[in-house]
Design a protein around this motif. Structure first.
Motif, PDB file in Angstrom:
ATOM      1  N   LEU A  15       0.824  -0.939  -0.002  1.00  0.00           N
ATOM      2  CA  LEU A  15      -0.037   0.032   0.082  1.00  0.00           C
ATOM      3  C   LEU A  15       0.839   1.229   0.163  1.00  0.00           C
ATOM      4  O   LEU A  15       1.936   1.214   0.651  1.00  0.00           O
ATOM      5  CB  LEU A  15      -0.914  -0.120   1.356  1.00  0.00           C
ATOM      6  CG  LEU A  15      -2.117  -1.139   1.369  1.00  0.00           C
ATOM      7  CD1 LEU A  15      -2.637  -1.043   2.644  1.00  0.00           C
ATOM      8  CD2 LEU A  15      -2.998  -1.011   0.225  1.00  0.00           C
ATOM      9  N   PRO A  16       0.507   2.340  -0.617  1.00  0.00           N
ATOM     10  CA  PRO A  16       1.281   3.530  -0.492  1.00  0.00           C
ATOM     11  C   PRO A  16       1.218   4.273   0.847  1.00  0.00           C
ATOM     12  O   PRO A  16       0.375   4.269   1.596  1.00  0.00           O
ATOM     13  CB  PRO A  16       0.526   4.416  -1.824  1.00  0.00           C
ATOM     14  CG  PRO A  16      -0.850   3.763  -1.547  1.00  0.00           C
ATOM     15  CD  PRO A  16      -1.004   2.559  -1.332  1.00  0.00           C
ATOM     16  N   SER A  17       2.158   5.050   0.800  1.00  0.00           N
ATOM     17  CA  SER A  17       2.186   5.974   1.977  1.00  0.00           C
ATOM     18  C   SER A  17       2.995   7.154   1.617  1.00  0.00           C
ATOM     19  O   SER A  17       3.597   7.212   0.545  1.00  0.00           O
ATOM     20  CB  SER A  17       2.931   5.406   3.294  1.00  0.00           C
ATOM     21  OG  SER A  17       4.360   5.220   2.704  1.00  0.00           O
ATOM     22  N   HIS A  18       2.998   8.311   2.618  1.00  0.00           N
ATOM     23  CA  HIS A  18       3.699   9.565   2.155  1.00  0.00           C
ATOM     24  C   HIS A  18       4.896   9.238   3.071  1.00  0.00           C
ATOM     25  O   HIS A  18       4.820   9.849   4.181  1.00  0.00           O
ATOM     26  CB  HIS A  18       2.959  10.877   2.640  1.00  0.00           C
ATOM     27  CG  HIS A  18       1.859  10.980   1.728  1.00  0.00           C
ATOM     28  ND1 HIS A  18       2.177  11.863   0.392  1.00  0.00           N
ATOM     29  CD2 HIS A  18       0.634  10.712   1.714  1.00  0.00           C
ATOM     30  CE1 HIS A  18       1.252  11.848  -0.321  1.00  0.00           C
ATOM     31  NE2 HIS A  18       0.073  11.391   0.353  1.00  0.00           N
ATOM     32  N   LYS A  19       5.914   8.649   2.842  1.00  0.00           N
ATOM     33  CA  LYS A  19       6.978   8.024   3.391  1.00  0.00           C
ATOM     34  C   LYS A  19       8.000   9.498   3.457  1.00  0.00           C
ATOM     35  O   LYS A  19       8.418  10.145   2.511  1.00  0.00           O
ATOM     36  CB  LYS A  19       7.818   7.045   2.755  1.00  0.00           C
ATOM     37  CG  LYS A  19       9.016   6.572   3.375  1.00  0.00           C
ATOM     38  CD  LYS A  19       9.967   5.525   2.590  1.00  0.00           C
ATOM     39  CE  LYS A  19       9.557   4.595   1.575  1.00  0.00           C
ATOM     40  NZ  LYS A  19      10.399   3.785   1.072  1.00  0.00           N
ATOM     41  N   VAL A  20       8.457   9.606   4.602  1.00  0.00           N
ATOM     42  CA  VAL A  20       9.441  10.479   5.082  1.00  0.00           C
ATOM     43  C   VAL A  20      10.936   9.866   5.309  1.00  0.00           C
ATOM     44  O   VAL A  20      11.974  10.696   4.507  1.00  0.00           O
ATOM     45  CB  VAL A  20       8.992  11.132   6.440  1.00  0.00           C
ATOM     46  CG1 VAL A  20      10.281  12.081   6.791  1.00  0.00           C
ATOM     47  CG2 VAL A  20       7.914  11.994   6.422  1.00  0.00           C
ATOM     48  N   TYR A  21      10.987   8.749   5.789  1.00  0.00           N
ATOM     49  CA  TYR A  21      12.237   8.058   6.046  1.00  0.00           C
ATOM     50  C   TYR A  21      12.025   6.712   6.145  1.00  0.00           C
ATOM     51  O   TYR A  21      11.010   6.318   6.990  1.00  0.00           O
ATOM     52  CB  TYR A  21      13.038   8.935   7.254  1.00  0.00           C
ATOM     53  CG  TYR A  21      14.305   8.130   7.645  1.00  0.00           C
ATOM     54  CD1 TYR A  21      15.423   8.532   7.367  1.00  0.00           C
ATOM     55  CD2 TYR A  21      14.168   7.174   8.824  1.00  0.00           C
ATOM     56  CE1 TYR A  21      16.765   7.862   7.677  1.00  0.00           C
ATOM     57  CE2 TYR A  21      15.341   6.724   9.231  1.00  0.00           C
ATOM     58  CZ  TYR A  21      16.453   7.078   8.578  1.00  0.00           C
ATOM     59  OH  TYR A  21      17.645   6.524   9.234  1.00  0.00           O
ATOM     60  N   GLU A  22      13.119   5.870   5.892  1.00  0.00           N
ATOM     61  CA  GLU A  22      13.075   4.390   6.140  1.00  0.00           C
ATOM     62  C   GLU A  22      14.443   4.016   6.579  1.00  0.00           C
ATOM     63  O   GLU A  22      15.466   4.275   5.819  1.00  0.00           O
ATOM     64  CB  GLU A  22      12.458   3.832   4.871  1.00  0.00           C
ATOM     65  CG  GLU A  22      12.038   2.373   5.336  1.00  0.00           C
ATOM     66  CD  GLU A  22      11.340   1.719   4.245  1.00  0.00           C
ATOM     67  OE1 GLU A  22      10.720   0.465   4.507  1.00  0.00           O
ATOM     68  OE2 GLU A  22      11.278   2.065   3.192  1.00  0.00           O
ATOM     69  N   ASP A  23      14.593   3.165   7.380  1.00  0.00           N
ATOM     70  CA  ASP A  23      15.845   2.441   7.802  1.00  0.00           C
ATOM     71  C   ASP A  23      15.462   0.990   8.177  1.00  0.00           C
ATOM     72  O   ASP A  23      14.653   0.489   7.917  1.00  0.00           O
ATOM     73  CB  ASP A  23      16.568   3.177   8.723  1.00  0.00           C
ATOM     74  CG  ASP A  23      16.170   3.116  10.171  1.00  0.00           C
ATOM     75  OD1 ASP A  23      15.126   2.520  10.599  1.00  0.00           O
ATOM     76  OD2 ASP A  23      16.774   3.903  11.023  1.00  0.00           O
ATOM     77  N   ASP A  24      16.580   0.196   8.520  1.00  0.00           N
ATOM     78  CA  ASP A  24      16.251  -1.056   8.984  1.00  0.00           C
ATOM     79  C   ASP A  24      15.222  -1.278  10.199  1.00  0.00           C
ATOM     80  O   ASP A  24      14.829  -2.392  10.364  1.00  0.00           O
ATOM     81  CB  ASP A  24      17.635  -1.736   9.273  1.00  0.00           C
ATOM     82  CG  ASP A  24      18.639  -2.039   8.179  1.00  0.00           C
ATOM     83  OD1 ASP A  24      18.136  -1.759   7.143  1.00  0.00           O
ATOM     84  OD2 ASP A  24      19.762  -2.046   8.428  1.00  0.00           O
TER      85      ASP A  24
END
Length: 138
Positions: A17-26
């Motif tokens: 599903l989509p999202s308004h991603k700001v940041y992602e890490d492990d």
């Protein structure tokens, strides 16, 4: 209660599903809430599968909390909020509606009441710009 791997946040984490991603890490995904209580309402979602704080692995919690703090600081800078509310709910009677551990970072502005959760959907173009601004601040 057990963890349901088909919850909406699990689907977002898997890219279903989509999202308004700001940041992602492990350890976590940071995204904007599409039903914000105030401008900039952000969610920090640990990737470790847990229903909420009550069943979370303490190591997963210790890994994600520095990110929660980092996002809060960036959020206050970007939104120029007067304060930041941190909220986390455990089970339906406490207000939890998505049963995957997550932390709400909600900007608070002097003289402005917070809106009700899920009372109105935010504009996608505004969310996309805010996500970019927050990502740059991180």
């Amino acid at each position: 209660m057990t963890y349901d791997p088909t919850n909406i946040f699990a689907k977002i984490l898997k890219g279903e599903l989509p999202s308004h991603k700001v940041y992602e890490d492990d350890t976590a995904l940071v995204m904007l809430d599409i039903f914000p209580q105030s401008k900039g309402h952000t969610l920090v979602i640990p990737k470790a599968a847990s229903r909420n704080l009550l069943d979370a692995d303490p190591m997963a919690l210790s890994a994600v909390m520095p990110l929660v703090q980092r996002v809060a600081k960036a959020l206050q800078t970007v939104t120029k909020a007067d304060g930041i509310r941190l909220a986390q709910f455990n089970e339906a009677p406490a207000g939890q509606t998505v049963f995957h551990l997550h932390f709400h970072l909600i900007p608070a502005y002097e003289g402005t009441a917070l809106g009700a959760h899920a009372s109105g959907r935010a504009d996608d173009a505004e969310l996309a710009q805010l996500a970019k601004d927050l990502a740059a601040a991180l």
